[in-house]
Design a protein around this motif. Structure first.
Motif, PDB file in Angstrom:
ATOM      1  N   HIS A 173       0.838  -1.198   0.000  1.00 58.53           N
ATOM      2  CA  HIS A 173       0.000   0.000   0.000  1.00 58.53           C
ATOM      3  C   HIS A 173       0.876   1.253   0.000  1.00 58.53           C
ATOM      4  O   HIS A 173       1.898   1.328   0.687  1.00 58.53           O
ATOM      5  N   LEU A 174       0.463   2.256  -0.762  1.00 63.90           N
ATOM      6  CA  LEU A 174       1.312   3.428  -0.953  1.00 63.90           C
ATOM      7  C   LEU A 174       1.672   4.101   0.369  1.00 63.90           C
ATOM      8  O   LEU A 174       2.802   4.582   0.544  1.00 63.90           O
ATOM      9  N   ALA A 175       0.745   4.150   1.318  1.00 69.89           N
ATOM     10  CA  ALA A 175       1.028   4.845   2.579  1.00 69.89           C
ATOM     11  C   ALA A 175       2.213   4.248   3.316  1.00 69.89           C
ATOM     12  O   ALA A 175       2.905   4.936   4.066  1.00 69.89           O
ATOM     13  N   THR A 176       2.489   2.959   3.101  1.00 67.58           N
ATOM     14  CA  THR A 176       3.620   2.325   3.783  1.00 67.58           C
ATOM     15  C   THR A 176       4.960   2.795   3.230  1.00 67.58           C
ATOM     16  O   THR A 176       5.995   2.584   3.872  1.00 67.58           O
ATOM     17  N   HIS A 177       4.965   3.452   2.072  1.00 65.82           N
ATOM     18  CA  HIS A 177       6.228   3.910   1.494  1.00 65.82           C
ATOM     19  C   HIS A 177       6.817   5.077   2.295  1.00 65.82           C
ATOM     20  O   HIS A 177       8.040   5.223   2.365  1.00 65.82           O
ATOM     21  N   TRP A 178       5.971   5.912   2.873  1.00 67.51           N
ATOM     22  CA  TRP A 178       6.472   6.949   3.766  1.00 67.51           C
ATOM     23  C   TRP A 178       7.126   6.302   4.994  1.00 67.51           C
ATOM     24  O   TRP A 178       8.173   6.736   5.453  1.00 67.51           O
ATOM     25  N   VAL A 179       6.487   5.270   5.516  1.00 70.57           N
ATOM     26  CA  VAL A 179       7.017   4.555   6.677  1.00 70.57           C
ATOM     27  C   VAL A 179       8.378   3.940   6.346  1.00 70.57           C
ATOM     28  O   VAL A 179       9.342   4.062   7.114  1.00 70.57           O
ATOM     29  N   ALA A 180       8.466   3.273   5.191  1.00 76.66           N
ATOM     30  CA  ALA A 180       9.714   2.603   4.814  1.00 76.66           C
ATOM     31  C   ALA A 180      10.866   3.593   4.724  1.00 76.66           C
ATOM     32  O   ALA A 180      11.983   3.317   5.190  1.00 76.66           O
ATOM     33  N   GLU A 181      10.612   4.749   4.138  1.00 79.67           N
ATOM     34  CA  GLU A 181      11.694   5.722   3.980  1.00 79.67           C
ATOM     35  C   GLU A 181      12.130   6.295   5.324  1.00 79.67           C
ATOM     36  O   GLU A 181      13.330   6.419   5.602  1.00 79.67           O
ATOM     37  N   ALA A 182      11.172   6.613   6.184  1.00 83.18           N
ATOM     38  CA  ALA A 182      11.517   7.164   7.499  1.00 83.18           C
ATOM     39  C   ALA A 182      12.255   6.136   8.348  1.00 83.18           C
ATOM     40  O   ALA A 182      13.231   6.469   9.033  1.00 83.18           O
ATOM     41  N   VAL A 183      11.817   4.886   8.311  1.00 82.39           N
ATOM     42  CA  VAL A 183      12.477   3.836   9.092  1.00 82.39           C
ATOM     43  C   VAL A 183      13.890   3.586   8.575  1.00 82.39           C
ATOM     44  O   VAL A 183      14.828   3.361   9.351  1.00 82.39           O
ATOM     45  N   ALA A 184      14.064   3.603   7.252  1.00 87.42           N
ATOM     46  CA  ALA A 184      15.399   3.403   6.688  1.00 87.42           C
ATOM     47  C   ALA A 184      16.364   4.479   7.178  1.00 87.42           C
ATOM     48  O   ALA A 184      17.551   4.208   7.424  1.00 87.42           O
TER      49      ALA A 184
END
Length: 479
Positions: free
Chosen positions: A271-282
């Protein structure tokens, strides 16, 4: 010509737009959408969902299946299912997946036409963009549609009418037939969000492609619907509580929504919203890497806080399947923290059930700041990781690499396509397909494209954490 209704204005745009109306930016952006959609479609032909769906007959190509064909509407359905089977397809604002509902319909129709009929690459680009335009215009008639959906899955609504519009344009329907196709498609539209994160969700895209195609066919046969379907609260407005339609501008003053706003291309299938999460966590993870390059042991972590919008169907604390994991803020965060990347294999069942993931999931808490609204255009993610020694590391993402404000460059888009299509297409066919899409406006006959889509079967390969797109999670660039 004075237009009397919203519905008539849509029919007029569908019927009246010509190749000359296409702008260079629209052509370039839509070619990127087509290449990306083909890639995720090829990858999707190897999923469990896809193999549950297709069965034999003759007429149009099922992508990546050289010895298997179906009637055009069913080929559109199966290829649409493949495109969305991993939730890896492009996303727009207001929230929808625009390409997957349209491109399968057009590739199927281009093959099903009589031999005396030849569709060019420009014919395909025009019809494709008509289908994208109709979706965008319809979604801008509703304030509710501006947010991440809660009731209906948008591709099953606007995608169905976009597919009908694209098919109508491609097949050369009259203005009246275009209007009827929209009315017929409206009665095919709609699917509940309750089926998000299940194997049924990809059917929404497949059905949009199929039903739009069928609506155009039925309009050609003279089937009639409500002439004001887009004007009425009990018509298309039944899908949205805040529906306020407006007559479209005339052909003389037409401008493309795709000219104004690009689409988002995903770097991993979720889901697109998880891409913000992935970048911040990285970004946070960089603070937790020890001098020897190893990750700080996870038992040193006290808690992980994700400050994200309140989107309930992406709030899945303990996903148990690949489809639930693709719709889980928590799972994506924990996987990126553990592995440093997230790719296609990250959602395999053995990865979802890892004890290390389960351990971390117990430490995740979601918070919903009042200013973090559920809109793909404005949402952000802030991640805080607190260690047992009291230290806290926080990072923020507002426009991940791949968002329309920070789009994938052409090289990375092609790398994604190659990673997805490898194992379905041989290398020479894969490269020919990239070049064909790059020069699609110069293609004289779309059969040159659809022939490449067949492709022989090949051994299974998947992108890994060494994949160039996976490695670029923390990247911030723009073009």
């Amino acid at each position: 010509m004075r237009l009397k209704s919203v519905t008539e204005s849509f029919a007029n745009i569908i019927h009246g737009l010509k190749v000359g109306h296409l702008t260079d930016r629209v052509i370039q952006r839509s070619k990127r959408m087509i290449l990306d959609t083909l890639g995720v479609g090829f990858l999707g032909t190897r999923t469990e969902v896809f193999h549950k769906i297709y069965s034999s007959n003759t007429s149009s190509t099922v992508w990546g299946q050289p010895d298997f064909r179906l009637p055009p509407s069913y080929a559109a359905f199966v290829n649409g299912v493949a495109i969305h089977s991993m939730d890896f397809d492009d996303t727009w604002h207001p929230a929808t997946h625009p390409s997957g509902a349209v491109l399968p319909a057009l590739t199927a129709l281009s093959e099903a036409a009589p031999q005396s009929t030849k569709f060019s690459g420009l014919d395909l680009l025009l019809a494709f963009n008509v289908g994208i335009e109709v979706q965008g215009r319809l979604m801008r008639f509703s304030k509710e549609a501006s947010d991440i959906p809660k009731r209906f899955h948008p591709p099953s609504i606007v995608g169905t009418l976009g597919s009908a519009a694209a098919a109508s344009k491609f097949l050369g329907l009259s203005l009246v037939e275009c209007r009827e196709a929209l009315a017929i498609a409206a009665s095919f539209a709609g699917a509940p969000m309750a089926n998000a994160a299940t194997q049924t969700k990809p059917l929404h895209i497949g059905n949009a492609a199929r039903h739009g195609t069928e609506a155009a066919f039925l309009a050609m046969l003279g089937l009639q619907g409500n002439k004001h379907i887009l004007d009425l609260a009990r018509g298309f407005g039944a899908f949205y509580t805040s529906y306020s339609p407006r007559v479209l501008p005339s052909l003389e003053s037409h401008s493309w929504l795709l000219d104004e706003q690009d689409v988002a291309f995903k770097r991993f299938p979720a889901h697109l919203a998880t891409h913000w999460v992935a970048e911040a966590v990285a970004l946070v993870r960089q603070h937790l890497v020890l001098s020897d390059g190893a990750l700080l042991p996870t038992d040193h972590i006290e808690k992980i806080v994700l400050r994200v919008p309140d989107v309930q169907y992406v709030n899945r604390p303990f996903p148990t399947s690949e489809h639930e994991a693709r719709h889980s803020f928590q799972y994506v965060a924990c996987t990126v923290l553990l592995d440093g990347c997230i790719t296609v294999p990250s959602f395999h069942k053995d990865q979802v059930s890892r004890p290390q993931v389960t351990e971390l999931l117990r430490k995740v808490k979601l918070e919903h700041p009042s200013d973090n609204l559920p809109s793909f255009n404005t949402l952000y993610c802030e991640v805080s990781v607190t260690l047992k020694n009291g230290r806290t590391f926080s990072e923020h993402s507002s426009s991940f690499y791949g968002h329309w404000r920070n789009p994938l460059n052409q090289e990375d888009l092609q790398k994604k396509f190659r990673a997805n299509a490898t194992g379905v297409l041989p290398p020479n066919t894969l490269e020919k397909l990239i070049k064909t899409v790059e020069k699609l406006e110069d293609l004289e006959d779309c059969n040159a494209l659809t022939t490449l889509l067949k492709g022989p079967e090949a051994t299974s390969k998947h992108p890994s954490c060494n994949h160039p797109i996976a490695q670029s999670l923390p990247r911030h660039t723009s073009i």
